[in-house]
Design an enzyme around this catalytic site. Structure first.
Site, PDB file in Angstrom:
ATOM      1  N   LYS A 142     -23.335  76.544 -44.848  1.00 36.39           N
ATOM      2  CA  LYS A 142     -23.096  76.322 -43.430  1.00 36.39           C
ATOM      3  C   LYS A 142     -22.642  77.620 -42.751  1.00 36.39           C
ATOM      4  O   LYS A 142     -22.139  78.530 -43.417  1.00 36.39           O
ATOM      5  CB  LYS A 142     -21.988  75.274 -43.258  1.00 36.39           C
ATOM      6  CG  LYS A 142     -22.343  73.876 -43.744  1.00 36.39           C
ATOM      7  CD  LYS A 142     -21.144  72.954 -43.596  1.00 36.39           C
ATOM      8  CE  LYS A 142     -21.467  71.538 -44.062  1.00 36.39           C
ATOM      9  NZ  LYS A 142     -22.396  70.832 -43.154  1.00 36.39           N
TER      10      LYS A 142
ATOM     11  N   ARG B  33     -25.961  61.988 -49.056  1.00 29.95           N
ATOM     12  CA  ARG B  33     -26.901  60.913 -49.410  1.00 29.95           C
ATOM     13  C   ARG B  33     -27.182  60.910 -50.915  1.00 29.95           C
ATOM     14  O   ARG B  33     -27.474  59.861 -51.488  1.00 29.95           O
ATOM     15  CB  ARG B  33     -28.184  61.058 -48.594  1.00 29.95           C
ATOM     16  CG  ARG B  33     -28.971  62.314 -48.845  1.00 29.95           C
ATOM     17  CD  ARG B  33     -29.910  62.673 -47.701  1.00 29.95           C
ATOM     18  NE  ARG B  33     -29.171  63.115 -46.538  1.00 29.95           N
ATOM     19  CZ  ARG B  33     -29.745  63.461 -45.380  1.00 29.95           C
ATOM     20  NH1 ARG B  33     -31.066  63.409 -45.244  1.00 29.95           N
ATOM     21  NH2 ARG B  33     -29.019  63.859 -44.361  1.00 29.95           N
TER      22      ARG B  33
END
Length: 407
Positions: A184, A258
């Site tokens: 990030k 996920r």
């Protein structure tokens, strides 16, 4: 909440509030007084344990509030139960506000066990060796770049007859998310301490249910990992095998939540055969693009479950909006080399394709996914939510359980 803020602004130490009956009001006096107390309590939360030099003038002045109302006995009894639920909310807020050097998978698992076991919740902690034996390659892949061992924590509250099928809540617990190799940007990365907000809500819910002795059988499962970019970290392009047997091509290591949930959902439905599963996760930035910072996204394969969740969200003020799902979105995560890829090949519908990914691991069990990326924390204070962790989902799901799954 607004009242409490104003009392502190004025420097009031003690206050008495008169809950005066209103002609034509549909809410009974005792219930109105109870909710007044709930609002005051929710707003009173502070996370200040690391402040060592805070000025006395910066601290809230209000020490106590009395509420005068009709049927005070009934109001006090109702608030006693609500206060137990609020303990769960505050526990969630505490967990989510803690920095990543305090809350990491092993310490987090220990906090859960040490806190919930005395309340009567049965807690089991699976380590990496156990999860490897189960085939949880999706979850383990996320944590392989961290020196902190990944964990799966299973919580059981048995408040109903043994023959009653449990209901289940699953939470994403990425204790710190760098994005892994798909790292990030540095700006704002400190906020990624909150990427375990879904797991925090599940743990807080289990506390609330245990404290109020809920007459329901409830399972909580949280997958705890740290997503780090070391020399052993998962790479974009890697293919992992999930507990379900499905293979997953990892196109982006920052779409890691996920992967964690895929194994937790499969483990839960296979082992406990629940009536339904609800998972909570700070899953996608895309849901914030869609719904902002005041509303969470609801995705589901079951209308009845969705309607019950939405009804309770209106009661507690924790806003949700049901989002679409369908085969046309599912096609976007088909992989050329594996059973599924962890992100869409295109830019659009990111929160929906994430939900479609999760749906592949629920095995037709009634299921709902709450994407709480925008609401698990608040970038500014609201009436009943201070800046920081909100505890979103605890009161909402407790209300749904109380109305539909106890007895």
């Amino acid at each position: 909440g607004a009242v409490l803020g104003e009392l502190n602004r004025l420097g009031v130490k003690q206050a008495t509030l008169l809950n005066h009956p209103q002609t034509g009001c549909k809410v009974k006096d005792a219930i109105a007084a109870t909710h007044l107390a709930i609002g005051l309590k929710l707003k009173s939360y502070r996370f200040d344990k690391y402040k060592t030099k805070e000025k006395k003038t910066d601290k809230p002045t209000l020490a106590s509030v009395s509420i005068v109302c009709n049927d005070a006995t009934k109001a006090a009894a109702a608030y006693k139960t609500e206060a137990q639920v609020l303990e769960g909310v505050f526990f969630t807020r505490d967990l989510v506000n803690e920095p990543g050097n305090i809350i990491e998978p092993e310490s987090y698992a220990k906090i859960i066990k040490d806190t919930l076991t005395p309340l009567g919740v049965k807690v089991e902690i699976l380590g990496e060796a156990q999860m490897k034996k189960l085939g949880c390659g999706a979850l383990l892949g996320v944590g392989q770049g961290s020196v902190k061992e990944s964990k799966m924590v299973i919580m059981k509250w048995e408040g109903s007859a043994k023959k009653t099928k449990p209901i289940a809540f699953i939470g994403k617990g990425v204790t710190f998310d760098t994005g892994g190799i798909s790292i990030k940007p540095a700006g704002g990365m400190e906020d990624m301490i909150m990427d375990m907000g879904g797991s925090g809500a599940v743990v807080g819910l289990m506390m609330a249910l245990a404290k109020r002795k809920a007459k329901a059988n409830v399972i909580g499962v949280v997958g705890l990992v740290e997503n780090m970019p070391d020399g052993n970290a998962q790479r974009p392009g890697d293919i992992v095998k999930s507990m379900s047997g499905q293979t997953i091509q990892v196109l982006n290591t920052d779409a890691e939540g996920r992967l964690v949930l895929a194994d937790c959902l499969w483990y839960c439905q296979e082992k406990f055969k629940p009536q339904f599963m609800v998972n909570l996760a700070t899953l996608t930035g895309a849901i914030m693009v869609s719904l902002g910072e005041t509303t969470g996204g609801l995705f589901s394969n079951n209308d009845k479950l969705s309607e019950r969740i939405l009804a309770s969200s209106k009661v507690t003020g924790e806003k949700l909006w049901r989002m679409p799902m369908g085969p046309e979105y599912d096609e976007l995560i088909n992989s050329d080399v594996a059973d599924v890829q962890n992100i869409s090949s295109g830019r659009w519908g990111g929160s929906i394709t994430a939900a479609q990914f999760l749906q592949r691991f629920v095995n037709d069990v009634p299921w709902a996914h709450l994407d709480i990326a925008g609401v698990a924390t608040a970038s500014k204070a609201f009436d009943t939510i201070p800046k920081g962790a909100s505890g979103f989902g605890v009161r909402l799901l407790n209300d749904m359980i109380a109305k539909h799954y106890e007895g």
